[in-house]
Design a protein around this motif. Sequence first.
Motif, PDB file in Angstrom:
ATOM      1  N   GLY A 156     -43.573  11.545  26.718  1.00 51.56           N
ATOM      2  CA  GLY A 156     -42.045  11.434  25.896  1.00 51.56           C
ATOM      3  C   GLY A 156     -41.363  10.168  26.767  1.00 51.56           C
ATOM      4  O   GLY A 156     -41.884   9.524  27.561  1.00 51.56           O
ATOM      5  N   ILE A 157     -40.188  10.097  26.016  1.00 50.63           N
ATOM      6  CA  ILE A 157     -39.171   9.054  26.525  1.00 50.63           C
ATOM      7  C   ILE A 157     -38.143   9.597  27.080  1.00 50.63           C
ATOM      8  O   ILE A 157     -37.553   9.290  28.550  1.00 50.63           O
ATOM      9  N   GLU A 158     -37.189  10.411  26.475  1.00 51.01           N
ATOM     10  CA  GLU A 158     -36.173  11.035  27.128  1.00 51.01           C
ATOM     11  C   GLU A 158     -36.297  11.778  28.232  1.00 51.01           C
ATOM     12  O   GLU A 158     -37.116  12.805  28.128  1.00 51.01           O
ATOM     13  N   PRO A 159     -35.280  11.946  29.145  1.00 54.07           N
ATOM     14  CA  PRO A 159     -35.296  13.036  29.964  1.00 54.07           C
ATOM     15  C   PRO A 159     -34.932  14.320  29.566  1.00 54.07           C
ATOM     16  O   PRO A 159     -34.095  14.363  28.794  1.00 54.07           O
ATOM     17  N   VAL A 160     -35.798  15.371  30.167  1.00 52.57           N
ATOM     18  CA  VAL A 160     -35.635  16.667  29.773  1.00 52.57           C
ATOM     19  C   VAL A 160     -35.437  17.632  30.641  1.00 52.57           C
ATOM     20  O   VAL A 160     -34.721  18.614  30.233  1.00 52.57           O
ATOM     21  N   TYR A 161     -35.871  17.605  31.784  1.00 50.35           N
ATOM     22  CA  TYR A 161     -35.906  18.523  33.195  1.00 50.35           C
ATOM     23  C   TYR A 161     -35.790  17.747  34.193  1.00 50.35           C
ATOM     24  O   TYR A 161     -35.862  16.389  34.184  1.00 50.35           O
ATOM     25  N   THR A 162     -35.774  18.648  35.331  1.00 48.58           N
ATOM     26  CA  THR A 162     -35.330  17.962  36.631  1.00 48.58           C
ATOM     27  C   THR A 162     -36.470  17.958  37.314  1.00 48.58           C
ATOM     28  O   THR A 162     -37.644  18.514  37.004  1.00 48.58           O
ATOM     29  N   VAL A 205     -42.931   4.068  37.828  1.00 41.81           N
ATOM     30  CA  VAL A 205     -42.708   5.312  37.756  1.00 41.81           C
ATOM     31  C   VAL A 205     -41.619   5.678  37.169  1.00 41.81           C
ATOM     32  O   VAL A 205     -41.211   6.830  37.122  1.00 41.81           O
ATOM     33  N   LEU A 206     -40.955   4.687  36.238  1.00 42.04           N
ATOM     34  CA  LEU A 206     -39.828   5.034  35.602  1.00 42.04           C
ATOM     35  C   LEU A 206     -40.129   4.709  34.078  1.00 42.04           C
ATOM     36  O   LEU A 206     -41.099   3.740  33.810  1.00 42.04           O
ATOM     37  N   MET A 207     -39.683   5.279  32.962  1.00 47.95           N
ATOM     38  CA  MET A 207     -39.716   5.046  31.726  1.00 47.95           C
ATOM     39  C   MET A 207     -38.299   4.647  31.152  1.00 47.95           C
ATOM     40  O   MET A 207     -37.362   5.331  31.272  1.00 47.95           O
ATOM     41  N   SER A 208     -38.237   3.315  30.575  1.00 52.75           N
ATOM     42  CA  SER A 208     -37.014   2.910  30.236  1.00 52.75           C
ATOM     43  C   SER A 208     -36.543   3.508  28.886  1.00 52.75           C
ATOM     44  O   SER A 208     -37.364   4.206  28.346  1.00 52.75           O
ATOM     45  N   ASN A 209     -35.414   3.414  28.406  1.00 49.30           N
ATOM     46  CA  ASN A 209     -34.884   4.173  27.257  1.00 49.30           C
ATOM     47  C   ASN A 209     -35.448   3.570  26.039  1.00 49.30           C
ATOM     48  O   ASN A 209     -35.446   4.365  24.908  1.00 49.30           O
ATOM     49  N   ASP A 210     -36.151   2.446  26.058  1.00 49.25           N
ATOM     50  CA  ASP A 210     -37.098   2.123  24.873  1.00 49.25           C
ATOM     51  C   ASP A 210     -38.466   2.246  25.217  1.00 49.25           C
ATOM     52  O   ASP A 210     -39.498   1.551  24.206  1.00 49.25           O
ATOM     53  N   GLY A 211     -38.868   3.003  26.039  1.00 51.94           N
ATOM     54  CA  GLY A 211     -40.090   3.591  26.058  1.00 51.94           C
ATOM     55  C   GLY A 211     -41.195   2.824  26.941  1.00 51.94           C
ATOM     56  O   GLY A 211     -42.367   2.570  26.796  1.00 51.94           O
ATOM     57  N   GLN A 212     -40.556   1.734  27.841  1.00 50.50           N
ATOM     58  CA  GLN A 212     -41.512   0.828  28.641  1.00 50.50           C
ATOM     59  C   GLN A 212     -41.438   1.410  29.989  1.00 50.50           C
ATOM     60  O   GLN A 212     -40.610   1.619  30.444  1.00 50.50           O
ATOM     61  N   LEU A 213     -42.609   1.248  30.555  1.00 49.19           N
ATOM     62  CA  LEU A 213     -42.867   1.609  32.167  1.00 49.19           C
ATOM     63  C   LEU A 213     -42.180   0.663  32.903  1.00 49.19           C
ATOM     64  O   LEU A 213     -42.021  -0.650  32.614  1.00 49.19           O
ATOM     65  N   SER A 214     -41.530   1.114  33.809  1.00 48.64           N
ATOM     66  CA  SER A 214     -40.747   0.068  34.609  1.00 48.64           C
ATOM     67  C   SER A 214     -40.749   0.501  36.184  1.00 48.64           C
ATOM     68  O   SER A 214     -40.910   1.628  36.688  1.00 48.64           O
ATOM     69  N   ASP A 219     -33.470   0.265  35.136  1.00 47.51           N
ATOM     70  CA  ASP A 219     -33.904   0.649  33.738  1.00 47.51           C
ATOM     71  C   ASP A 219     -33.684   2.403  33.740  1.00 47.51           C
ATOM     72  O   ASP A 219     -33.873   2.959  32.643  1.00 47.51           O
ATOM     73  N   PHE A 220     -33.393   2.916  34.897  1.00 51.38           N
ATOM     74  CA  PHE A 220     -32.998   4.378  34.607  1.00 51.38           C
ATOM     75  C   PHE A 220     -31.549   4.677  34.472  1.00 51.38           C
ATOM     76  O   PHE A 220     -31.171   5.376  33.743  1.00 51.38           O
ATOM     77  N   PHE A 221     -30.580   3.758  35.174  1.00 53.14           N
ATOM     78  CA  PHE A 221     -29.331   3.919  35.060  1.00 53.14           C
ATOM     79  C   PHE A 221     -28.645   2.983  33.780  1.00 53.14           C
ATOM     80  O   PHE A 221     -27.851   2.326  33.955  1.00 53.14           O
ATOM     81  N   THR A 222     -29.004   3.551  32.793  1.00 50.16           N
ATOM     82  CA  THR A 222     -28.776   2.697  31.374  1.00 50.16           C
ATOM     83  C   THR A 222     -27.919   3.924  30.445  1.00 50.16           C
ATOM     84  O   THR A 222     -27.880   4.948  30.629  1.00 50.16           O
ATOM     85  N   THR A 223     -27.416   3.603  29.317  1.00 47.20           N
ATOM     86  CA  THR A 223     -26.935   4.310  28.346  1.00 47.20           C
ATOM     87  C   THR A 223     -27.567   4.039  27.030  1.00 47.20           C
ATOM     88  O   THR A 223     -27.698   2.935  26.593  1.00 47.20           O
ATOM     89  N   PRO A 224     -28.488   4.961  26.345  1.00 47.60           N
ATOM     90  CA  PRO A 224     -28.896   6.026  27.104  1.00 47.60           C
ATOM     91  C   PRO A 224     -29.639   5.950  28.423  1.00 47.60           C
ATOM     92  O   PRO A 224     -30.271   4.758  28.500  1.00 47.60           O
ATOM     93  N   SER A 225     -29.829   7.005  29.107  1.00 46.32           N
ATOM     94  CA  SER A 225     -30.645   6.637  30.647  1.00 46.32           C
ATOM     95  C   SER A 225     -32.003   6.508  30.312  1.00 46.32           C
ATOM     96  O   SER A 225     -32.645   7.087  29.008  1.00 46.32           O
ATOM     97  N   GLY A 226     -32.379   5.830  31.119  1.00 46.32           N
ATOM     98  CA  GLY A 226     -33.968   6.027  31.289  1.00 46.32           C
ATOM     99  C   GLY A 226     -34.428   7.273  31.729  1.00 46.32           C
ATOM    100  O   GLY A 226     -33.554   8.303  31.915  1.00 46.32           O
ATOM    101  N   SER A 227     -35.760   7.631  32.389  1.00 47.29           N
ATOM    102  CA  SER A 227     -36.182   8.687  32.813  1.00 47.29           C
ATOM    103  C   SER A 227     -37.138   8.574  34.052  1.00 47.29           C
ATOM    104  O   SER A 227     -37.799   7.401  33.924  1.00 47.29           O
ATOM    105  N   ILE A 228     -37.497   9.581  34.677  1.00 51.45           N
ATOM    106  CA  ILE A 228     -38.549   9.493  35.836  1.00 51.45           C
ATOM    107  C   ILE A 228     -39.956  10.062  35.173  1.00 51.45           C
ATOM    108  O   ILE A 228     -39.788  11.109  34.437  1.00 51.45           O
ATOM    109  N   LEU A 229     -40.939   9.680  35.628  1.00 50.12           N
ATOM    110  CA  LEU A 229     -42.174  10.089  35.013  1.00 50.12           C
ATOM    111  C   LEU A 229     -42.608  11.457  35.762  1.00 50.12           C
ATOM    112  O   LEU A 229     -42.100  11.454  37.101  1.00 50.12           O
TER     113      LEU A 229
END
Length: 352
Positions: A156-162, A205-214, A219-229
Amino acid sequence: MSQTSRIDVQSLTAFVELLFKAAGADAEVARVVTRVLLEGELLGHRTHGLNLVSRYIGGIQAGQVKARAGLLEQLAHNGISSLFDGHYLLGPYCVSRALDCAAQGASAQGIGIAVVRRAAHIGCLAAYLQPFTERGLVAMLYSSDPSVALVCAHGGIEPVYTPNPIAAGIPTRGEPILLDVSMSTVTLGLVGQCRDSGQRLAHPVLMSNDGQLSDNPDDFFTTPSGSILPLGGQAFGHKGFALALLVEALTSGLAGHGRKDAPDQWGASATAVVIDPRFFGGLDAFTDETSFLGQLLLASRPRDPERPVRLPGQTGLNLRKQALSEGLSLSPQLIDDLNQLAGQLQCPTLSH
């Protein structure tokens, strides 16, 4: 002052307890919370140690965090299993009470489990474990926060859990094995540290909000935010993802309060499980096995001779031993922050 200072642990304990009491915590809560935060610092978990004092007290002053022991509500108890509602009471007190309750069940019948919902931030999980391993008990902690989304599902792309950490204290014939592992590749704290220092992460170890590994923390602190893998990254993240779902079930699921309730305030769900080996194969047999395994691992041939194999928690326990003997090393920034807080609360400052 440009270098770290070593502070006597006993003096530091009294100083931090006084800060919490001056901020409105009762004596029992101040004592327990101070012990947990200081233990995290002693074990080297700096992001979950004394730097949380200002955050916790700020929460008390803002009215978001509670600090009275009587607010912890026990909703269910049958001798083995218990459920508590923290009502946003300081998390280290809630989790400590849950562990004590689970340990009572384990000592009476071999195993105990206690679940807490709506606890304020609970700090470093490893910091809770050693008092139980010293009694020959296996102590395990699981934690999530249903109000927060930082980690994406595998694929997935969006952050969902902790990050949903799992911690365990395992007694041996010597020092315990202490593990504390998040079900994410990295923690939010590390991502923030790298951003603040202008550094990239060691791995993508990050996923940008457009689905790119980073590996770029921005790339995490964006709007909408990125996520941690999830733990395991892109290649093996299905494993960390599965374990994270287990933690969600064992915490918010058992607590009866989770993401379905759409909480709008940080409130941890935590589960404590304590096992007494005396009710199974026996404590001597248990510690014989854990000690044998530990020695087997430590004696295994390292890939790098300069970096021998070590057991989970071994580095932290060595740091702890040194700090208790020589004083705890604190950065100038942390000392300044604590003394500024002391001034605001009209307390004596920390001498060093």
